[in-house]
Design an enzyme around this catalytic site. Structure first.
Site, short mmCIF file in Angstrom:
data_model
loop_
_atom_site.label_atom_id
_atom_site.label_comp_id
_atom_site.label_asym_id
_atom_site.label_seq_id
_atom_site.Cartn_x
_atom_site.Cartn_y
_atom_site.Cartn_z
N ALA A 1 0.76 -1.14 0.14
CA ALA A 1 -0.16 -0.11 0.02
C ALA A 1 0.91 1.31 0.10
O ALA A 1 0.51 2.26 -0.49
CB ALA A 1 -0.72 0.01 1.25
N THR A 2 1.88 1.10 0.45
CA THR A 2 2.96 2.45 0.58
C THR A 2 3.16 2.96 -0.84
O THR A 2 3.05 4.07 -1.30
CB THR A 2 4.37 2.23 1.02
OG1 THR A 2 4.01 1.78 2.50
CG2 THR A 2 5.24 3.43 1.22
N HIS B 1 -0.44 -7.97 2.99
CA HIS B 1 -0.31 -8.70 4.09
C HIS B 1 -0.99 -8.36 5.35
O HIS B 1 -1.20 -8.98 6.41
CB HIS B 1 1.16 -8.38 4.67
CG HIS B 1 1.55 -7.14 4.97
ND1 HIS B 1 1.80 -6.55 6.14
CD2 HIS B 1 1.75 -6.04 4.22
CE1 HIS B 1 2.07 -5.55 6.46
NE2 HIS B 1 1.96 -4.94 5.09
N CYS C 1 4.89 1.62 12.33
CA CYS C 1 5.84 2.47 11.65
C CYS C 1 6.03 3.50 12.48
O CYS C 1 7.12 4.10 12.58
CB CYS C 1 5.27 3.04 10.50
SG CYS C 1 4.06 2.06 9.59
#
Ligand code: PLP
Length: 378
Positions: A70-71, A199, A321
């Site tokens: 997704a990043t 994931h 994160c």
């Protein structure tokens, strides 16, 4: 081990791993190769994308790009759209609720001349729709609004946001749905781009999806051999993309069931935690059921995470994160949660593999940890 950090990542399903291995053994060909094996791989790639479209009932309304997560999907969507529209509209609307893979991209675009506006957040952690209406104009190129927040679990009113955004024909709506898939029904109506990460729903790390209403709206982000509509070059990882469909099917067809099951656990935990004085539940009552954020004013979140970790209970402070960053979490700050409560907050996140035994064992461990930190609570 009791694993309660499913918003950070989940355990891959067995059939996902089996499929990944099998396709790597038998269909490792490059879909771009001109020979028969390559053509077979290309056919499979297209079939895989069609399966995903059928699963979400979106037929040919969207193009699908496979990415590394997704990043990357968020980067491609935001930079791709913004750069394409720059000459006609140069404002971007976002909120402090967004994941760094959105916020940091938008902030980087400021250096390219874009004007960033932050929409207010209510105390329940939702986008303030009145403020969004105020900020909208013909200068807006892009609005980003996540589906479900990764730290508190609150669900955003995507349909209402889309209705406001689309009163302005130039404006594009990007939705980060990473924490939504498998946990709540995904909303595509009015959404122009939407990103997922394999994931987070029992698929594999390094696999992402980007749905784009019309891929020609995007400027090229990864230059190279022209794969994925020329927007994201690089040899397609067919085995991982085929494997992810298994996880996706499972997540989508079991969403309601999982939501209900985790809601039971969530309610049970809320009731249990409410008995401990000084402990405060930060997640709104109507949040997605898999995330429960809890505050311990006066105690450091890291101390709590370590105390649980020593007892083999894995959970996080805010998100994987940002939990290593020293600054106060922006999401919690934007919801006006007091600094003391932010510093001492932990995130319990459940998933498809969470059991009643996990919850009961967590409760036992919680009582011990509470006794350890009780004197510090304010
Ligand atoms: N968006 C949200 C809401 C997330 O929770 C995450 C991961 O935590 C991401 C985006 C980024 O996903 P990935 O790290 O798989 O690229």
């Amino acid at each position: 081990m009791i694993y309660l950090d499913n918003a950070a990542t989940t355990k891959p399903n067995k059939d996902v791993l089996d499929t990944f291995l099998k396709v790597n053994e038998s269909l490792y060909f490059n879909p771009n190769s001109p020979h028969q094996a390559g053509l077979q791989a290309e056919q499979l790639l297209q079939q895989t994308k069609s399966q995903i479209k059928s699963l979400f009932n979106i037929k040919n309304e969207y193009d699908i790009l496979f990415t590394s997560g997704a990043t990357e999907s968020n980067n491609i969507a935001i930079k791709g759209i913004a750069r394409k529209k720059k000459d006609s509209a140069n404002e971007i609307i976002t909120s402090l609720l967004e994941h760094p893979s959105v916020l940091e991209v938008v902030r980087a675009l400021e250096d390219e001349g874009f004007v960033i506006k932050y929409v207010d957040v209510t105390s329940e952690g939702k986008i303030n729709l009145d403020h969004l209406e105020e900020l909208m104009s013909d200068r807006v190129a892009l609005v980003t609004c996540m589906h479900v927040n990764n730290i508190m679990g609150q669900i955003q009113p995507i349909k209402e946001v889309a209705n406001i955004v689309h009163q302005y024909p130039k404006a594009h709506l990007h939705v980060d749905a990473v924490q939504a898939i498998g946990k709540v029904d995904l909303i595509f109506e009015g959404v122009d781009t939407l990103s997922l990460s394999g994931h987070k729903f029992n698929g594999l790390k390094g696999q992402g999806v980007l749905f784009v209403r019309n891929v020609h709206q995007l400027e090229t982000i990864v230059h190279g051999g022209g794969q994925e509509f020329g927007v994201r070059s690089g040899t397609v990882n067919l085995p991982i993309d085929i494997a992810i469909v298994k996880a996706m099917k499972h997540a989508v067809t079991h969403t309601e069931q999982l939501f209900k099951q985790l809601l039971q656990f969530n309610n049970d935990l809320r009731q249990f935690l409410n008995q401990f004085s000084g402990v405060k539940i930060n997640s709104p009552q109507d949040a997605a059921s898999h995330i429960l954020n809890v505050g311990f004013p006066g105690v450091k979140g890291e101390v709590l995470v370590n105390a649980f970790s020593k007892r083999d209970v894995m959970l996080s402070t805010t998100s994987a994160c940002s939990s290593k960053k020293a600054s106060l979490n922006e999401v919690l700050l934007s919801m006006n949660i007091p600094a003391k409560c932010i510093e001492g907050s932990i995130r319990i996140s459940m998933g498809a593999n969470t059991t009643e035994t996990d919850i009961n064992q967590f409760k036992q461990n919680f009582t011990e940890v509470y006794e350890e930190v009780r004197e510090l609570l304010q």
